[in-house]
Design an enzyme around this catalytic site. Structure first.
Site, PDB file in Angstrom:
ATOM      1  N   LYS A 110      22.759 -79.143  71.607  1.00  0.00           N
ATOM      2  CA  LYS A 110      23.836 -79.468  71.102  1.00  0.00           C
ATOM      3  C   LYS A 110      24.504 -77.966  70.344  1.00  0.00           C
ATOM      4  CE  LYS A 110      27.248 -81.351  68.307  1.00  0.00           C
ATOM      5  NZ  LYS A 110      28.345 -81.817  68.682  1.00  0.00           N
ATOM      6  N   LYS A 137      28.806 -75.935  59.224  1.00  0.00           N
ATOM      7  CA  LYS A 137      27.344 -76.131  59.322  1.00  0.00           C
ATOM      8  C   LYS A 137      26.775 -76.162  60.672  1.00  0.00           C
ATOM      9  CE  LYS A 137      26.357 -80.250  60.229  1.00  0.00           C
ATOM     10  NZ  LYS A 137      25.899 -81.072  61.405  1.00  0.00           N
TER      11      LYS A 137
HETATM   12  P1  NAP Z   1      30.607 -87.993  57.961  1.00  0.00           P
HETATM   13  O1  NAP Z   1      31.857 -88.926  58.264  1.00  0.00           O
HETATM   14  O2  NAP Z   1      30.789 -87.107  56.686  1.00  0.00           O
HETATM   15  O3  NAP Z   1      29.490 -88.927  57.331  1.00  0.00           O
HETATM   16  C1  NAP Z   1      28.404 -88.498  56.950  1.00  0.00           C
HETATM   17  C2  NAP Z   1      27.432 -89.828  56.771  1.00  0.00           C
HETATM   18  O4  NAP Z   1      26.122 -89.292  56.282  1.00  0.00           O
HETATM   19  C3  NAP Z   1      27.672 -90.750  55.696  1.00  0.00           C
HETATM   20  O5  NAP Z   1      27.378 -92.153  56.200  1.00  0.00           O
HETATM   21  C4  NAP Z   1      27.049 -90.303  54.307  1.00  0.00           C
HETATM   22  O6  NAP Z   1      27.037 -91.452  53.421  1.00  0.00           O
HETATM   23  C5  NAP Z   1      25.769 -89.990  55.043  1.00  0.00           C
HETATM   24  N1  NAP Z   1      25.049 -88.967  54.186  1.00  0.00           N
HETATM   25  C6  NAP Z   1      25.127 -87.720  54.045  1.00  0.00           C
HETATM   26  N2  NAP Z   1      24.282 -87.178  53.178  1.00  0.00           N
HETATM   27  C7  NAP Z   1      23.273 -88.342  52.975  1.00  0.00           C
HETATM   28  C8  NAP Z   1      22.313 -88.201  52.125  1.00  0.00           C
HETATM   29  N3  NAP Z   1      21.602 -87.204  51.614  1.00  0.00           N
HETATM   30  N4  NAP Z   1      21.711 -89.441  52.205  1.00  0.00           N
HETATM   31  C9  NAP Z   1      22.190 -90.632  52.855  1.00  0.00           C
HETATM   32  N5  NAP Z   1      23.531 -90.567  53.473  1.00  0.00           N
HETATM   33  C10 NAP Z   1      23.858 -89.316  53.865  1.00  0.00           C
HETATM   34  O7  NAP Z   1      30.155 -87.167  58.981  1.00  0.00           O
HETATM   35  P2  NAP Z   1      30.257 -87.636  60.588  1.00  0.00           P
HETATM   36  O8  NAP Z   1      31.437 -86.828  61.134  1.00  0.00           O
HETATM   37  O9  NAP Z   1      30.092 -88.970  60.777  1.00  0.00           O
HETATM   38  O10 NAP Z   1      28.979 -86.815  61.161  1.00  0.00           O
HETATM   39  C11 NAP Z   1      27.617 -87.103  61.259  1.00  0.00           C
HETATM   40  C12 NAP Z   1      26.839 -86.390  62.036  1.00  0.00           C
HETATM   41  O11 NAP Z   1      27.391 -86.293  63.397  1.00  0.00           O
HETATM   42  C13 NAP Z   1      26.815 -84.712  61.491  1.00  0.00           C
HETATM   43  O12 NAP Z   1      25.602 -84.163  61.923  1.00  0.00           O
HETATM   44  C14 NAP Z   1      27.928 -84.154  62.560  1.00  0.00           C
HETATM   45  O13 NAP Z   1      27.575 -82.843  62.827  1.00  0.00           O
HETATM   46  C15 NAP Z   1      27.925 -84.937  63.722  1.00  0.00           C
HETATM   47  N6  NAP Z   1      28.931 -85.004  64.704  1.00  0.00           N
HETATM   48  C16 NAP Z   1      30.250 -85.370  64.226  1.00  0.00           C
HETATM   49  C17 NAP Z   1      31.335 -85.132  65.149  1.00  0.00           C
HETATM   50  C18 NAP Z   1      32.526 -85.540  64.729  1.00  0.00           C
HETATM   51  O14 NAP Z   1      33.701 -85.227  65.349  1.00  0.00           O
HETATM   52  N7  NAP Z   1      32.997 -86.138  63.418  1.00  0.00           N
HETATM   53  C19 NAP Z   1      30.863 -84.908  66.425  1.00  0.00           C
HETATM   54  C20 NAP Z   1      29.709 -84.665  66.880  1.00  0.00           C
HETATM   55  C21 NAP Z   1      28.689 -84.615  66.080  1.00  0.00           C
HETATM   56  P3  NAP Z   1      28.078 -91.643  52.451  1.00  0.00           P
HETATM   57  O15 NAP Z   1      29.070 -92.603  53.147  1.00  0.00           O
HETATM   58  O16 NAP Z   1      27.551 -92.258  51.038  1.00  0.00           O
HETATM   59  O17 NAP Z   1      28.924 -90.346  52.224  1.00  0.00           O
END
Ligand code: NAP
Length: 300
Positions: A172, A240
């Site tokens: 990744k 990040k």
């Molecule tokens: P996001 O929308 O910001 O969601 C983050 C999630 O993690 C939320 O459910 C949040 O809960 C939870 N969370 C964060 N810190 C936490 C903690 N300490 N304890 C419990 N829950 C926690 O992010 P996302 O875009 O879905 O990304 C998630 C992962 O996928 C990341 O590692 C990102 O790098 C990866 N990713 C993202 C993409 C993209 O295009 N967005 C593509 C590939 C990979 P709350 O709802 O309570 O905040």
């Protein structure tokens, strides 16, 4: 009897992925730190757990997709974490993007409880999560990859077992180096085209189909021309991932000349409050150096 699935982290990515597991007919339990974000899954027939430990106590295969390395440590190893409820023989699949080294450490902690694990980060953005077309890069033992295969197939299209524990995260990070350095090339090329007075639309048409074509050029350059900074992937999350790349590269003494440059360019954009914009806003850092604005008439 089919396995009961659990999903932790219903953010931009996790929500779509969990919905796709439900749509495929799996018995599903979910947990999210902010409880209201589980409402649509409850409405789709998923049960809602009271903590990651509670979820783990009730599931055979547990998926997580949260933000960063310390967040995975919190939901898996923390006070209310998976490790305190999980049963021997269960499988934990983390789909967040985190440090490869910590992915291996989490796997070791789970193995000490006779629990299997995979690191399975994804690429393909929120659109891929929603449509079930993600690319999934999987690290861990082959028999557990086979066990998770039908569940991966509900969430993604390209599923590649890339090696042992931690290897999914390493690949990744390779993906992220390619993405950002490609975006740097797209940005520099567009700034040059603008400064030279080239017709930008025609330039994209002319170069897009040849050796210079790429996903970033095809999808993000038109957004730049329209000055549309809505995120497919935010600068904050991209940054990040680049931090993870630089840390992992330091451990293996690999020089990261272009990636570290992009890391610092994104930092200047974060410092000016642009962290929530899409990763293609990288071009703004170059525009400031060049004194030109690409596309739309008003300076950003
Ligand atoms: P996001 O929308 O910001 O969601 C983050 C999630 O993690 C939320 O459910 C949040 O809960 C939870 N969370 C964060 N810190 C936490 C903690 N300490 N304890 C419990 N829950 C926690 O992010 P996302 O875009 O879905 O990304 C998630 C992962 O996928 C990341 O590692 C990102 O790098 C990866 N990713 C993202 C993409 C993209 O295009 N967005 C593509 C590939 C990979 P709350 O709802 O309570 O905040």
């Amino acid at each position: 009897m089919s396995e009961r699935l659990g999903f932790i982290g219903l953010g931009i990515m996790g929500r779509g992925m969990a919905h796709n597991l439900r749509k495929a007919g799996y018995d599903l339990m979910v947990w999210n730190r902010t409880a209201a974000r589980a409402d649509s899954l409850r409405a789709a027939g998923a049960q809602v757990a009271t903590s990651p430990a509670d979820l783990a106590a009730n599931c055979d295969v547990i998926f997580s997709c949260v933000s960063d390395t310390p967040d995975v440590q919190a939901v898996i190893l923390g006070d209310q974490g998976v490790i305190h409820g999980v049963r021997p023989g269960a499988l934990v699949v983390d789909m967040s993007t985190i440090s490869p080294q910590v992915a291996r450490e989490v796997a070791e902690a789970l193995a000490a409880k006779d629990v299997f694990s995979l690191d399975a980060p994804v690429s393909g953005g929120s659109e891929g999560a929603e449509k079930g077309t993600l690319s999934i890069m999987v690290g861990g033992p082959a028999d557990q990859v086979a066990r998770a295969q039908p569940y991966f197939a509900a969430m993604g299209k390209t599923i590649t077992h890339v090696g042992p524990s931690g290897a999914g995260q390493t690949v990744k990070l390779v993906n992220q180096i390619l993405v950002v350095v490609n975006m740097l090339a797209v940005s520099e090329a567009l700034v040059f085209a603008q400064a030279s007075g080239a017709d930008l639309e025609k330039t994209l048409q002319a170069v897009g189909g040849g050796a210079a074509g790429s996903w970033m050029l095809a999808n993000r350059a038109p957004q730049v021309l329209n000055r549309d900074w809505r995120p497919g992937f935010t600068i904050d999350l991209q940054q990040k991932d680049l931090r993870l790349v630089l840390e992992a590269a330091d451990q293996v003494a690999a020089p990261m000349i272009a990636t570290s440059m992009v890391f610092h360019m994104y930092r200047t954009l974060q410092q000016s409050g642009l962290g929530a914009e899409g990763n293609h806003a990288l071009i703004k850092a170059l525009e400031r150096l060049a004194g030109v604005t690409v596309g739309g008439s008003a300076p950003a």
